[in-house]
Design a protein around this motif. Structure first.
Motif, short mmCIF file in Angstrom:
data_model
loop_
_atom_site.label_atom_id
_atom_site.label_comp_id
_atom_site.label_asym_id
_atom_site.label_seq_id
_atom_site.Cartn_x
_atom_site.Cartn_y
_atom_site.Cartn_z
N ILE A 159 0.84 -1.20 0.00
CA ILE A 159 0.00 0.00 0.00
C ILE A 159 0.87 1.25 0.00
N ASN A 160 1.92 1.25 0.79
CA ASN A 160 2.82 2.41 0.84
C ASN A 160 3.41 2.71 -0.54
N ALA A 161 3.78 1.67 -1.27
CA ALA A 161 4.36 1.85 -2.59
C ALA A 161 3.36 2.49 -3.55
N ILE A 162 2.12 2.04 -3.47
CA ILE A 162 1.08 2.60 -4.34
C ILE A 162 0.82 4.07 -3.99
N ALA A 163 0.70 4.36 -2.71
CA ALA A 163 0.45 5.74 -2.27
C ALA A 163 1.58 6.66 -2.73
N ALA A 164 2.82 6.20 -2.60
CA ALA A 164 3.95 7.02 -3.01
C ALA A 164 3.95 7.25 -4.52
#
Length: 447
Positions: free
Chosen positions: A137-142
């Motif tokens: 999820i963090n990768a997508i948000a970034a």
């Protein structure tokens, strides 16, 4: 002739050209967390299977069918993110954002990587654990950053909790898995909604699944107040009026259970809400919307001063002809027994034939809480093998069979009698279904 990347990109250029010609620019990069009525949604690269099928139809001289499928691919559709490493998902998101910018459109991303996805059924998979999921999820948000996107977060994740999966409690800590599911969804909502133009919608099931009180309570626990809203009907077939009415009740139930009016007797009491299955004011039939007046009346009498504010979106990719009516298989020439018809009804979510593409994506809906109709499920992609072995089908072959159908138990276990073939695995291109959806589209794809 086999499809090649060149052929696929040629079809994509035709699709994009048609889409840009037919639709005016909708201001995709505004600064507010809303979907303007003139929003243009992103049209992704057509699936390889679509390009191959169009080429095959042209070679066979089936020009109208080829045009139907090509036109289907001009309609905006969601981009599914179903796993992969952080670098892989970052690459997919980044590429999509560039393509969307060229189209001057807003992409819809479907995040489908929750641990324990689909209860281990046809679409089993997902991240290994909560930590891995949060990293993903963090990768997508970034990757999204400040770009404007719509997120459809984890279809079925709330309507089909681990506590609904029928796991053996001697083998699985069901309570912990369910608690983890809420942790995962809450984390995703909070992280993704931190994006200045990211609109997150979370799973609301559909109008023929969980009752209004149950779905409302689950949405509240999953962080609905931090999200843009919820979505329904993903990969399903319910008609627009059923979905928008059900969704409105869910929004009203959330408002009801958070209303401190008159001593606060409503607070936290989602279970009091009437539903598509029950109202104390009259008999409600989930398959007959004319009976839903009794649930409407219940909310009118009990909302008090509460105003529903929870918004929603609806998947209309395959609901043009509504859900499967499996009762037709009780009649000649099929003559299937009641138990078979019931199993077919229960499995009506899985590659039902004779459906059609539905309302095209649009943010102008005429319903105040309904932010948009969107195509979430990719039309033409299989829901799964849809067979007796997986529980979605049953059939009495002594009552009806065809010469080319399997006669042995092993073959019949993986056969879909509604299509007369072995369905492709989940996510694979299903050419027979693709052309059927296009031919039965409502509204029609061609003038």
């Amino acid at each position: 002739m086999r499809s090649t990347p060149t052929h696929r990109h040629t079809l994509h250029r035709l699709v994009i050209g048609a889409a840009l010609f037919l639709t005016p620019f909708a201001g995709a990069h505004g600064q507010s967390k809303t979907l303007p009525a003139d929003t243009r949604f992103f049209t992704p690269l057509p699936p390889t299977g679509a390009a191959q099928q169009v080429e095959g139809l042209l070679e066979q001289g089936k020009f109208k069918d080829a045009l139907l499928l090509t036109t289907m691919e001009t309609v905006p559709q969601a981009v599914w993110l179903t796993g992969g490493t952080t670098s892989q998902v970052t690459s997919t998101v980044t590429t999509t954002l560039v393509e969307a910018h060229l189209e001057r459109a807003i992409p819809v991303f479907v995040l489908y990587n929750i641990p324990g996805r689909d209860c281990g059924s046809y679409s089993a998979g997902g991240a290994e654990n909560t930590a891995d999921y949060e990293t993903w999820i963090n990768a997508i948000a970034a990757a999204i950053g400040s770009q404007k996107v719509v997120i459809v977060l984890e279809p079925d994740a709330l309507a089909d909790l681990p506590s609904d999966c029928g796991y053996n409690p001697a083998q699985v800590n069901i309570a912990q898995l369910t608690a983890d599911r809420y942790t995962q969804i809450n984390y995703a909502v909070t992280t993704l909604e931190a994006g200045s133009q990211t609109l997150v919608y979370i799973d609301g099931g559909n109008s023929h699944w969980q009752a209004v009180p149950i779905m409302s309570a689950r949405l509240a626990q999953a962080g609905i107040t931090q999200a843009q809203g919820f979505f329904t009907n993903v990969s399903n077939f319910n008609l627009n009026n059923y979905e928008s009415k059900y969704d409105t009740w869910v929004s009203e139930c959330i408002a009801f259970a958070n209303n401190p009016d008159n001593g606060g007797w409503r607070l936290g009491n989602y279970s009091y809400c009437a539903s598509q299955y029950y109202s104390p004011l009259g008999t409600v039939n989930p398959d007959d919307i004319t009976t839903w007046i009794y649930t409407d009346e219940w909310f009118q009498q009990n909302l008090g001063t509460a105003e529903p504010v929870t918004h929603f979106v609806v998947d209309t990719s395959r609901n043009g002809q509504g859900p499967l009516d499996a009762s037709i298989y009780a009649n000649a020439p099929y003559n299937q027994p009641a138990a078979v018809v019931q199993t077919l009804t229960n499995g009506g979510w899985c590659n039902p034939p004779a459906r059609g593409l539905g309302t095209h994506p649009a943010a102008s809906t005429g319903i105040s809480l309904l932010d948009a109709y969107i195509w979430v499920k990719t039309p033409g992609q299989s829901d799964g093998t849809c067979d007796a072995a997986g529980g979605a089908r049953a059939w009495d072959y002594t009552d009806y069979s065809q010469a080319q159908w399997p006669t042995d138990a092993a073959g019949q276990a993986v056969f879909d009698p509604l299509w007369g073939l072995d369905d492709p695995i989940a996510g694979s291109w299903f050419p027979q279904q693709a052309i059927d959806l296009a031919q039965r589209a409502n509204p029609s794809l061609l003038p």
